[in-house]
Design a protein around this motif. Structure first.
Motif, short mmCIF file in Angstrom:
data_model
loop_
_atom_site.label_atom_id
_atom_site.label_comp_id
_atom_site.label_asym_id
_atom_site.label_seq_id
_atom_site.Cartn_x
_atom_site.Cartn_y
_atom_site.Cartn_z
N UNK A 150 17.23 5.44 -13.38
CA UNK A 150 18.47 6.09 -13.82
C UNK A 150 18.95 5.58 -15.18
N UNK A 151 19.16 6.51 -16.08
CA UNK A 151 19.72 6.20 -17.39
C UNK A 151 21.22 6.37 -17.31
N UNK A 152 21.94 5.26 -17.27
CA UNK A 152 23.40 5.32 -17.15
C UNK A 152 24.02 6.00 -18.36
N UNK A 153 23.42 5.80 -19.51
CA UNK A 153 23.96 6.40 -20.74
C UNK A 153 23.88 7.93 -20.66
N UNK A 154 22.71 8.44 -20.29
CA UNK A 154 22.56 9.90 -20.20
C UNK A 154 23.44 10.46 -19.09
N UNK A 155 23.52 9.73 -17.97
CA UNK A 155 24.39 10.19 -16.88
C UNK A 155 25.83 10.31 -17.38
N UNK A 156 26.26 9.35 -18.18
CA UNK A 156 27.61 9.37 -18.75
C UNK A 156 27.80 10.51 -19.73
N UNK A 157 26.82 10.71 -20.59
CA UNK A 157 26.92 11.80 -21.57
C UNK A 157 27.00 13.15 -20.86
N UNK A 158 26.22 13.30 -19.81
CA UNK A 158 26.22 14.58 -19.08
C UNK A 158 27.53 14.78 -18.33
N UNK A 159 28.10 13.68 -17.83
CA UNK A 159 29.39 13.76 -17.14
C UNK A 159 30.47 14.20 -18.13
N UNK A 160 30.44 13.63 -19.31
CA UNK A 160 31.40 14.04 -20.34
C UNK A 160 31.23 15.51 -20.68
#
Ligand code: ZN
Ligand code: FE
Ligand code: FE
Ligand code: FE
Length: 188
Positions: A92-102
């Motif tokens: 899991x890429x936390x950064x990409x997960x965050x960007x997608x959540x935004x």
């Protein structure tokens, strides 16, 4: 004799350090590859959502094109795993997960039309920039590790991400930002 023994030990240590550095870099390379593999797979699910929310035909087309490219990138990353004799594993890429959540928040907080389109572009460009950073690093790692074939694949993906980013800039500047501005003015 004593000096020679000392030199040998020193040399041996240097070799060990060299090996250690190579495997440490290899480990970083593998970890980063797992991260971007997760990110690309997540994008194959997120881009269709952006597509459904987009209105301007040029934006719809750009996202469609990049979705097709992204699906191929998943396979290209799998090819890189194969080149280093590793099974493709996603971490899991936390950064990409965050960007997608935004990105999802932006879509929720905007009106469908130019405003949401401008928001989608901003979210998508943050994604592309993250990918550009990741693939730039991965390619450089591959070059340092002497993994020429892997470096070539990673560079090919890097160029696709750069092109995707540039086409989003072009769409934003040529029409969508102006339309979103006019929309906001009309509401006031
Ligand atoms: Zn990532
Ligand atoms: Fe990608
Ligand atoms: Fe990450
Ligand atoms: Fe991309």
């Amino acid at each position: 004799m004593k000096t020679k023994g000392k030199n040998d030990a020193k040399k041996k240590k240097q070799i060990q350090n060299g090996t250690m550095q190579r495997s440490a870099l290899m480990k970083l390379f593998e970890d980063e590859l797992k991260d971007i593999y997760w990110a690309e797979k997540a994008l194959t699910k997120a881009l269709p959502k952006m597509l459904k929310n987009a209105s301007a035909p040029e934006l719809v087309e750009a996202i469609e094109n990049h979705l097709a490219e992204t699906e191929k990138q998943v396979q290209m990353v799998e090819n890189v795993f194969e080149l280093i004799d590793k099974k493709p594993v996603a971490k899991k890429c936390e950064a990409m997960a965050g960007l997608l959540k935004e990105g999802e928040e932006i879509m929720k907080d905007t009106e469908k039309g130019p405003q949401r389109d401008a928001g989608i572009i901003s979210a998508a460009q943050k994604v592309e920039h993250y990918e550009i950073a990741s693939y730039g690093t991965l390619r450089t790692f591959a070059n340092t590790l002497g993994l020429d074939e892997a470096a070539a694949i990673l560079d090919e993906i890097l160029q696709q991400e750069k092109n995707a980013d540039a086409s989003l800039t072009e769409i934003a500047e040529s029409s969508i930002n102006v339309e979103a501005l006019e929309e906001a003015e009309a509401e006031e």
